[in-house]
Motif scaffolding. Sequence first.
Motif, PDB file in Angstrom:
ATOM      1  N   PRO A   1       0.844  -1.225   0.067  1.00  0.00           N
ATOM      2  CA  PRO A   1      -0.049   0.158  -0.043  1.00  0.00           C
ATOM      3  C   PRO A   1       0.902   1.321   0.006  1.00  0.00           C
ATOM      4  CG  PRO A   1       0.009  -0.699   2.292  1.00  0.00           C
ATOM      5  CD  PRO A   1       0.816  -1.943   1.429  1.00  0.00           C
ATOM      6  N   ALA A   2       0.271   2.474  -0.364  1.00  0.00           N
ATOM      7  CA  ALA A   2       0.880   3.873  -0.349  1.00  0.00           C
ATOM      8  C   ALA A   2       0.833   3.981   1.305  1.00  0.00           C
ATOM      9  CB  ALA A   2       0.189   4.792  -1.105  1.00  0.00           C
ATOM     10  N   PRO A   3       1.944   4.464   1.796  1.00  0.00           N
ATOM     11  CA  PRO A   3       2.147   4.613   3.039  1.00  0.00           C
ATOM     12  C   PRO A   3       1.228   6.012   3.641  1.00  0.00           C
ATOM     13  CG  PRO A   3       3.985   5.334   2.092  1.00  0.00           C
ATOM     14  CD  PRO A   3       3.552   4.601   1.078  1.00  0.00           C
ATOM     15  N   ASP A   4       0.701   5.632   4.923  1.00  0.00           N
ATOM     16  CA  ASP A   4       0.120   7.205   5.254  1.00  0.00           C
ATOM     17  C   ASP A   4       1.071   8.244   5.895  1.00  0.00           C
ATOM     18  OD1 ASP A   4      -2.347   6.041   4.750  1.00  0.00           O
ATOM     19  OD2 ASP A   4      -2.541   4.976   6.487  1.00  0.00           O
ATOM     20  N   VAL A   5       2.258   7.525   6.523  1.00  0.00           N
ATOM     21  CA  VAL A   5       3.447   8.293   7.433  1.00  0.00           C
ATOM     22  C   VAL A   5       4.700   7.915   6.740  1.00  0.00           C
ATOM     23  CG1 VAL A   5       4.097   8.955   9.542  1.00  0.00           C
ATOM     24  CG2 VAL A   5       1.690   8.947   9.080  1.00  0.00           C
ATOM     25  N   VAL A   6       5.595   8.608   6.459  1.00  0.00           N
ATOM     26  CA  VAL A   6       6.890   8.429   6.198  1.00  0.00           C
ATOM     27  C   VAL A   6       7.820   9.084   7.077  1.00  0.00           C
ATOM     28  CG1 VAL A   6       8.958   8.319   4.492  1.00  0.00           C
ATOM     29  CG2 VAL A   6       6.412   7.619   3.905  1.00  0.00           C
ATOM     30  N   ASP A   7       8.602   8.573   8.060  1.00  0.00           N
ATOM     31  CA  ASP A   7       9.640   9.233   8.850  1.00  0.00           C
ATOM     32  C   ASP A   7       9.034  10.383   9.871  1.00  0.00           C
ATOM     33  OD1 ASP A   7      11.835   7.744   7.974  1.00  0.00           O
ATOM     34  OD2 ASP A   7      12.155   9.386   6.399  1.00  0.00           O
ATOM     35  N   GLY A   8       7.642   9.783  10.096  1.00  0.00           N
ATOM     36  CA  GLY A   8       6.788  10.788  10.869  1.00  0.00           C
ATOM     37  C   GLY A   8       6.036  11.723  10.338  1.00  0.00           C
ATOM     38  N   ILE A   9       6.069  11.893   8.912  1.00  0.00           N
ATOM     39  CA  ILE A   9       5.529  12.804   7.956  1.00  0.00           C
ATOM     40  C   ILE A   9       4.126  12.444   7.398  1.00  0.00           C
ATOM     41  CG2 ILE A   9       5.818  14.603   6.460  1.00  0.00           C
ATOM     42  CD1 ILE A   9       7.531  15.099   8.778  1.00  0.00           C
ATOM     43  N   LYS A  10       3.111  12.583   7.615  1.00  0.00           N
ATOM     44  CA  LYS A  10       1.831  12.637   7.102  1.00  0.00           C
ATOM     45  C   LYS A  10       2.022  12.615   5.467  1.00  0.00           C
ATOM     46  CE  LYS A  10      -2.612  11.616   6.421  1.00  0.00           C
ATOM     47  NZ  LYS A  10      -3.155  10.201   6.449  1.00  0.00           N
ATOM     48  N   GLN A  11       1.776  11.754   4.689  1.00  0.00           N
ATOM     49  CA  GLN A  11       2.041  11.712   3.393  1.00  0.00           C
ATOM     50  C   GLN A  11       0.836  12.424   2.441  1.00  0.00           C
ATOM     51  OE1 GLN A  11       5.060  10.476   1.605  1.00  0.00           O
ATOM     52  NE2 GLN A  11       5.511  11.275   3.631  1.00  0.00           N
ATOM     53  N   LYS A  12       1.068  12.991   1.167  1.00  0.00           N
ATOM     54  CA  LYS A  12       0.076  13.558   0.275  1.00  0.00           C
ATOM     55  C   LYS A  12      -0.218  12.285  -0.298  1.00  0.00           C
ATOM     56  CE  LYS A  12       1.461  18.112  -1.233  1.00  0.00           C
ATOM     57  NZ  LYS A  12       1.799  18.925  -2.413  1.00  0.00           N
ATOM     58  N   PRO A  13      -1.655  12.207  -0.707  1.00  0.00           N
ATOM     59  CA  PRO A  13      -2.054  10.913  -1.242  1.00  0.00           C
ATOM     60  C   PRO A  13      -1.525  10.741  -2.764  1.00  0.00           C
ATOM     61  CG  PRO A  13      -3.951  12.545  -0.632  1.00  0.00           C
ATOM     62  CD  PRO A  13      -2.722  13.422  -0.746  1.00  0.00           C
ATOM     63  N   ILE A  14      -1.349   9.647  -3.188  1.00  0.00           N
ATOM     64  CA  ILE A  14      -0.946   9.345  -4.732  1.00  0.00           C
ATOM     65  C   ILE A  14      -2.059   9.668  -5.561  1.00  0.00           C
ATOM     66  CG2 ILE A  14      -0.336   7.329  -6.255  1.00  0.00           C
ATOM     67  CD1 ILE A  14       1.497   7.719  -4.272  1.00  0.00           C
ATOM     68  N   GLU A  15      -1.652  10.292  -6.601  1.00  0.00           N
ATOM     69  CA  GLU A  15      -2.787  11.155  -7.282  1.00  0.00           C
ATOM     70  C   GLU A  15      -2.885  10.173  -8.684  1.00  0.00           C
ATOM     71  OE1 GLU A  15      -1.751  15.492  -5.830  1.00  0.00           O
ATOM     72  OE2 GLU A  15      -0.880  14.861  -7.791  1.00  0.00           O
ATOM     73  N   GLY A  16      -2.112   9.093  -8.827  1.00  0.00           N
ATOM     74  CA  GLY A  16      -2.145   8.352 -10.079  1.00  0.00           C
ATOM     75  C   GLY A  16      -3.338   7.048  -9.685  1.00  0.00           C
ATOM     76  N   VAL A  17      -3.728   6.671 -10.969  1.00  0.00           N
ATOM     77  CA  VAL A  17      -4.587   5.403 -10.873  1.00  0.00           C
ATOM     78  C   VAL A  17      -4.053   3.935 -11.460  1.00  0.00           C
ATOM     79  CG1 VAL A  17      -6.601   6.613 -10.860  1.00  0.00           C
ATOM     80  CG2 VAL A  17      -5.619   5.721 -12.976  1.00  0.00           C
ATOM     81  N   SER A  18      -3.923   2.975 -10.915  1.00  0.00           N
ATOM     82  CA  SER A  18      -3.361   1.774 -11.316  1.00  0.00           C
ATOM     83  C   SER A  18      -3.774   1.323 -12.530  1.00  0.00           C
ATOM     84  CB  SER A  18      -3.633   0.578 -10.412  1.00  0.00           C
ATOM     85  OG  SER A  18      -3.051  -0.519 -10.989  1.00  0.00           O
ATOM     86  N   MET A  19      -2.750   0.873 -13.382  1.00  0.00           N
ATOM     87  CA  MET A  19      -3.192   0.571 -14.968  1.00  0.00           C
ATOM     88  C   MET A  19      -3.268  -0.898 -14.786  1.00  0.00           C
ATOM     89  SD  MET A  19      -0.447   2.964 -16.610  1.00  0.00           S
ATOM     90  CE  MET A  19      -0.636   2.265 -18.401  1.00  0.00           C
ATOM     91  N   ALA A  20      -3.180  -1.718 -13.396  1.00  0.00           N
ATOM     92  CA  ALA A  20      -3.024  -3.063 -13.648  1.00  0.00           C
ATOM     93  C   ALA A  20      -4.453  -3.570 -14.112  1.00  0.00           C
ATOM     94  CB  ALA A  20      -2.845  -3.545 -12.281  1.00  0.00           C
ATOM     95  N   TYR A  21      -5.591  -2.935 -14.199  1.00  0.00           N
ATOM     96  CA  TYR A  21      -6.874  -3.680 -14.755  1.00  0.00           C
ATOM     97  C   TYR A  21      -6.681  -3.988 -16.263  1.00  0.00           C
ATOM     98  CZ  TYR A  21      -7.728   0.986 -16.772  1.00  0.00           C
ATOM     99  OH  TYR A  21      -7.715   2.004 -17.743  1.00  0.00           O
TER     100      TYR A  21
END
Length: 893
Positions: free
Chosen positions: A505-525
């Motif tokens: 999964p995309a992490p919510d927190v990295v090194d104690g910093i809240k992360q911005k959402p991933i803005e792309g969409v998966s192409m796996a479909y």
Amino acid sequence: MNSRATSRIVTFVVFEFASLFVAYNAVAQQVTGTLGQPGATTTIDGKQLPPPPPKFGGVIKQTAPESTSWWPPRVVPPKGAPNILLIMTDDQGYGVSSTFGGVIPTPALDRVAKAGLRYTQFHSTALCSPTRAALITGRNHHSVGYGVIGELSTGYPGYDSIIGVENATIGTILQGNGYSTSWFGKDHNTPSFQYSPAGPFDQWPLGMGFQYFYGYLGGETDQWTPYLFRNTTAVTPWVGHPGYNLTTDLADDAIHHMRELNASAPDQQFFVYYVPGGSHSPHQPTKEWIDKFHGKFDMGWEKMRDEIFENQKRLGVIPPDTKLTPWPDGQAEYAGAKLPRWESLTEVQKKLYARQAEVFAAYTAYTDYEIGRVIQEVQDEGKLDNTLIIYICGDNGTSSEGTTEGTFNQFTAYNGILKLPETLQMLHYYEWGSSTTYPHMSVAWSWAFDTPFKWTKAVASHFGGTRQGLAISWPGHINDVGGIRTQFHHMIDIVPTILEATGIPAPDVVDGIKQKPIEGVSMAYTFDKANANAPSKRDTQYFEMVGYRAMYHDGWIAATTPPAPVWELATGKLPNLLDGYKWELYHITEDYSEFNDLAASNPDKLKELQGLFMTEANKYQVLPLDNSAFSRALTPRPSAVAGRTVFTYTGENAGIPVGNAPSILDRDYTITANVTIPSGGAEGVIATEGGRFGGYALMLSPSAKWILNSGIFKAIGVCLLILGLLLAAAANASKWRKRFGYGLLLVAALGLAVSFATDIFQVGRGRPAFVYNFLDMERFRWEGLSSLGEGKHTIVFNFKYDGPGPAKGGTGVLSVDGKEVARKSMEHTIPMLMPFDETFDVGLDTRTPVDFSYDVPFRFTGNIDRLTYDIGPSQLSAEDQKKVNQTIAEVNN
């Protein structure tokens, strides 16, 4: 129901939910071995990176014998997670590769496409570093500070060229989940003001989640003598290796790294980010590759364009009803852009331009070949069946930076010299692409290599700048091998595709910093054949670069008309951003190539998309809009030398980046070197910036002592001595042979005597000299007549600029110990840009020589007690500076 019963029910429900939660985590967390034992591994939920340290699971008593040890498990990717090989080439538009209809063979890309899928509506941002920022973060380029290339950064969140800690890269995410991560080739996502050895290094690849980096930081580099780093240390692998070329070296290093990893940890999943410089300028393949394409482009750019277009239809990578967009012939839709017809050229021009395309094609094919070697290594290690390969053809459209004529030295164009004498160009015909050239091709070829679209690199409003070929393979997971996908996607969709494939999964927190959402969409479909014609999961995407804008939504796209041809470096008045641009409208579901502009007939749809663009601009940090791209070049940025006019150095200092060096362009300057000369004299570079393609050097000229004392000189002397003795002593030799023998004896004896006497009599000490290389077109040299004796000396070069205005000449005076030894004037100077991958060096020259009289590193053999630069103010007017800024910006693109 009494309170006790209610309490029991609540307790039961809570217990059941807790049990489900524990059971879920037990399934999600995959443990191998026994926890606490050295061989145990575990996956993590990935929401927090790094994960919290596990609680000690052993027993601690007063002594070790009565205690139980417990080792933290090693973090590994989820079971079945594939290796990742992410590949992207440079400055290659949609019509370049054979995989997408081009005339240049790209068998490695073909291999990936045949084993997987080809994507015919995949997009970049139109420029190098913004595309790369989007690719490694999964977020729009403005969202991560790369609204434009870093060299044009400004102090706004969308434009500061800093990928903030709230935007963890795919390297950080995969490394935190147990992957081995590495990066080979081009960076261009490290802010230009952080290139120095002083760091900081948090914006270098090693600070962005990659455990190993081998490549270069900027937008381009000489392939024969690259400005190269291993991790954060500059390296010079070409030294002592004739025939070295970076394109092969990158593949060699990647293969070596992968083999080391396989030998040490054969089950370790890897993420290799492989991004070589081909086919960005300079176009510098090896001669064997150039020879393969001799005569292949004699048909000219228009016929090549027609051939590519037919190939694309045959391969099915464009719809059968696609129309080929018109050739630029001064139309209003092209802002008056006009490129010559092939048949209008002279025979000499045709020969020259065909050569340019041969070298570009060779570089492209060579790059693909070396990529093929990296892919083959994956197969040779037996890992191809569990490797997701993503191969992107180009980070933007084909480059138009070579001017309409092309150039043997790209730095001429970078300095505003857009036309060169044909005879000078032809002098470099046979060496085009070699280490003695830094070439680029004509814009006309670039336009043709973007078939079937309009425009080129840097134009974000049209697909000629943003449409890229893409192939993805993943054995066993793509059930439509060799298929074609037409869904609309973007660079930001690669990260979520990788995350879905790995189960991370995309992490919510990295090194104690809240992360911005991933803005792309998966192409796996799209991997499933059942979804071959499924609607795209990306239905909206904005495009913006220095005022060029486009807005895609549900099969429609609105686009601004470029106000001027990008290759003309126009300096006219810029249109008003909000209402000064003409907009076009295309229904690309039915009009793949953006041929039929519907703006006039469908104003409501156009207005809808214009409004949507502003909504997206507000959402993704695109504001404030700014089309003054070229005047941004001198925006004040964080710098250790900002505003400094006096620079002082002692001893030897190599590899100082251009941005941290004293600039001598368009101004007066004085260079003062206080040196100590040892017994026997000295030679070598005292200070230099630039190299073969432009720059300067203050030095002591190569001493005759170096030549006379060389092993080759002595060996020749000994051979002549032996030959002379044989001829003179031969009993049956004629009188003239004996005389010739005695002559050889005399020459050899004198030569050897001089050679062995140089140390005793101090013969051949270097003389002070200043050399100015005007873009490899002319060199100017100031040199004293006397060499410097033992002791302390002061060498001064003072230059008075004939300003105001750019590229003016001036008068230089070379003095030694207060006495003038040489005075000379020159008509022109470099106006805007020194070669940016040639560093400022003190005490030696690290890459290519400014002058033909020495070979690098030509280390100074005396001592530099103090070197001082006193820099005068720039003598450019506001209008001049605007032109300079514009050209610099175009270079940095």
